[in-house]
Design a protein around this motif. Structure first.
Motif, PDB file in Angstrom:
ATOM      1  N   CYS A 215       0.861  76.206  23.403  1.00  0.00           N
ATOM      2  CA  CYS A 215       1.349  75.534  24.355  1.00  0.00           C
ATOM      3  C   CYS A 215       2.603  76.083  24.952  1.00  0.00           C
ATOM      4  O   CYS A 215       3.439  76.502  24.073  1.00  0.00           O
ATOM      5  CB  CYS A 215       1.559  73.959  24.114  1.00  0.00           C
ATOM      6  SG  CYS A 215       2.302  73.763  22.475  1.00  0.00           S
ATOM      7  N   THR A 241       4.079  70.500  26.963  1.00  0.00           N
ATOM      8  CA  THR A 241       3.856  70.004  25.874  1.00  0.00           C
ATOM      9  C   THR A 241       4.570  70.627  24.669  1.00  0.00           C
ATOM     10  O   THR A 241       4.678  71.982  24.768  1.00  0.00           O
ATOM     11  CB  THR A 241       2.128  70.444  25.627  1.00  0.00           C
ATOM     12  OG1 THR A 241       1.613  69.844  26.648  1.00  0.00           O
ATOM     13  CG2 THR A 241       1.490  69.867  24.439  1.00  0.00           C
ATOM     14  N   ALA A 256      -2.267  67.064  21.860  1.00  0.00           N
ATOM     15  CA  ALA A 256      -1.252  67.360  22.491  1.00  0.00           C
ATOM     16  C   ALA A 256       0.034  66.574  22.452  1.00  0.00           C
ATOM     17  O   ALA A 256      -0.339  65.464  22.735  1.00  0.00           O
ATOM     18  CB  ALA A 256      -1.379  68.093  23.639  1.00  0.00           C
ATOM     19  N   ASN A 258       3.546  65.372  23.966  1.00  0.00           N
ATOM     20  CA  ASN A 258       4.010  65.926  25.416  1.00  0.00           C
ATOM     21  C   ASN A 258       5.443  65.336  25.556  1.00  0.00           C
ATOM     22  O   ASN A 258       5.909  64.375  25.013  1.00  0.00           O
ATOM     23  CB  ASN A 258       3.166  65.167  26.257  1.00  0.00           C
ATOM     24  CG  ASN A 258       3.140  66.040  27.758  1.00  0.00           C
ATOM     25  OD1 ASN A 258       4.280  65.922  28.438  1.00  0.00           O
ATOM     26  ND2 ASN A 258       2.276  66.971  27.916  1.00  0.00           N
TER      27      ASN A 258
END
Length: 445
Positions: A215, A241, A256, A258
């Protein structure tokens, strides 16, 4: 002609010896037990209440670092060994059973950005702000030996993360680009990039071990294939992220963490819609780690709490916090699935139980039977309003509680606005976007 007669076999009710338990004949006909359900309901209610009474998840605090804990790593072979890297460049190895630090290494100048262990458990790798990748022996130096790394690689840019392959002598680093290294070489085997921003985290897939996920700061999550040495596809979200974690039981699922306070569980085969959006945190989610069972994951947040989410639920089942715990930067779920560790800003590593009310130590067979029975009762009556309320209730710090109320008001205002816009627009001119699709900007292949 039928003759009714009583036939009693003494073997069915007479004990063989005095030490045997008395045999009690029992008729399971429901008409003979009219109060069975009310009795079970009361038992389920008591079991739920007792679970909340005994919910004491905090086990220990490992202190010794002189700066905030920035990263954690588990030992692949030893449950009791944990490695931690701090913001002052120090790496410590801890023994969880003794709850003591067994070794200290001054690994880097500046932050330790990432730490990972080799799959065999004989060595570990660290990356730091001094643009170096270092490999260290897991066992300390012998008598009279200096504390020195096995290998040091000096790079051109700062590395922000590192992860080791699950089966081969290959590791990956990220920074300006994703570099894949062979342990025997001082230059990367291949470098991959897609976009121009710095990459904050990279992870190997534990099942399909040639797959990588990373990310970046430009809000991307990019998937790579090590065999082709190319990026596969990327998904762009509304906000950045911080890190991702692969499900250890399902090869194509990852979660993920965030900046928009949510966690997104994706299926890599269909990135245009997340499988689930997990909402409960009231500040940026900084780290996430899966349970070895793949059924749950734990998330660490800037709001000074950690939460445990079932993979298929959008709300957390548990929230842990203490008065002293500040912003939680990293979190790990131990390999036996029983404990959770988190490292936070105020230099401490905390050890928690994964099930808050679980009794530690050896259980007798009667305790196990009672626990299983109570668990089944709680599952049977879990949707009853009174039991549901008690099971869901959690005490929260005032800051988190007030932020939840505030966000609830804001969300309701947004919903009202959408409903009004829909009501006063021409039919078909305003499209309804589901909560899952709201945060996805685009998928690039």
């Amino acid at each position: 002609m039928k003759v009714k007669m009583l036939s009693r076999n003494p073997d069915n009710y007479v004990r063989e010896t005095k030490l045997d338990l008395q045999r009690v004949p029992r008729n399971y006909d429901p008409t003979l037990h009219p109060f069975e359900v009310p009795r079970e309901y009361i038992r389920a209610l008591n079991a739920t209440k007792l679970e909340r009474v005994f919910a004491k998840p905090f086990l220990a605090s490992l202190d010794g670092h002189r700066d905030g804990v920035n990263c954690l790593a588990k030992h692949p072979k030893s449950l009791a060994t944990v490695l931690s890297g701090a913001c002052d460049g120090e790496v410590r190895i801890w023994n969880l059973t003794k709850r003591k630090c067994i070794r200290t290494v001054q690994a880097h100048e500046g932050f330790v950005r990432g730490i990972c262990t080799r799959f065999c458990g004989t060595s570990f790798f660290t990356v730091g702000d001094d643009k170096t990748v270092k490999q260290w022996k897991m066992d300390g130096p012998g008598y009279g030996e200096e504390e020195e790394p096995l290998h040091t690689i000096l790079g051109k840019t700062v590395y922000t993360g590192i992860d080791h392959h699950w089966k081969e002598a290959v590791f990956v680093t990220c920074g300006q680009q994703v570099d894949i290294w062979d342990e025997q070489r001082t230059s990367p085997i291949c470098s991959m990039t897609w976009g121009f921003d710095s990459i904050s985290s990279v992870k190997f897939n534990p099942i399909e071990t040639f797959l990588l996920g990373s990310c970046a700061s430009d809000r991307n999550i990019v998937l790579y294939d090590m065999r082709q040495a190319t990026p596969l596809k990327k998904v762009i979200l509304d906000m950045r992220t911080n890190t991702i974690c692969w499900n250890p039981m399902e090869a194509f699922i990852f979660t993920a963490a965030n900046e928009d306070y949510n966690l997104y569980t994706f299926d890599m085969r269909a990135l245009d819609t997340p499988v689930m959006v997990h909402m409960d945190h009231v500040s940026a989610v900084l780290d996430v780690d899966y349970s070895p069972t793949g059924k749950e994951f734990v998330s660490a947040s800037f709001d000074k709490s950690i939460r445990i989410f079932p993979v298929d639920k959008s709300r957390s089942r548990e929230v842990y916090h203490t008065k002293r715990m500040q912003h939680v930067i990293c979190v790990k779920w131990t390999s036996d699935s029983k404990y959770i560790m988190c490292g936070s800003d105020e230099m401490n590593i905390r050890l928690w139980k994964a099930n808050a009310s679980e009794k530690l130590g050896v259980l007798t067979s009667r305790e196990k039977a009672a626990k299983d029975y109570n668990q089944k009762l709680k599952e049977k009556f879990q949707h009853h309003p009174h039991i549901k309320r008690i099971a869901r209730h959690r005490h929260l710090p005032k800051s988190i509680y007030s932020q939840i109320q505030e966000q609830r008001i804001m969300k309701e205002a947004r919903r009202r606005k959408e409903v009004n816009r829909l009501k006063h627009s021409k039919p078909g001119s305003v499209s309804i976007v589901s909560e899952k699709k709201k945060h996805i900007v685009a998928v690039v292949k």
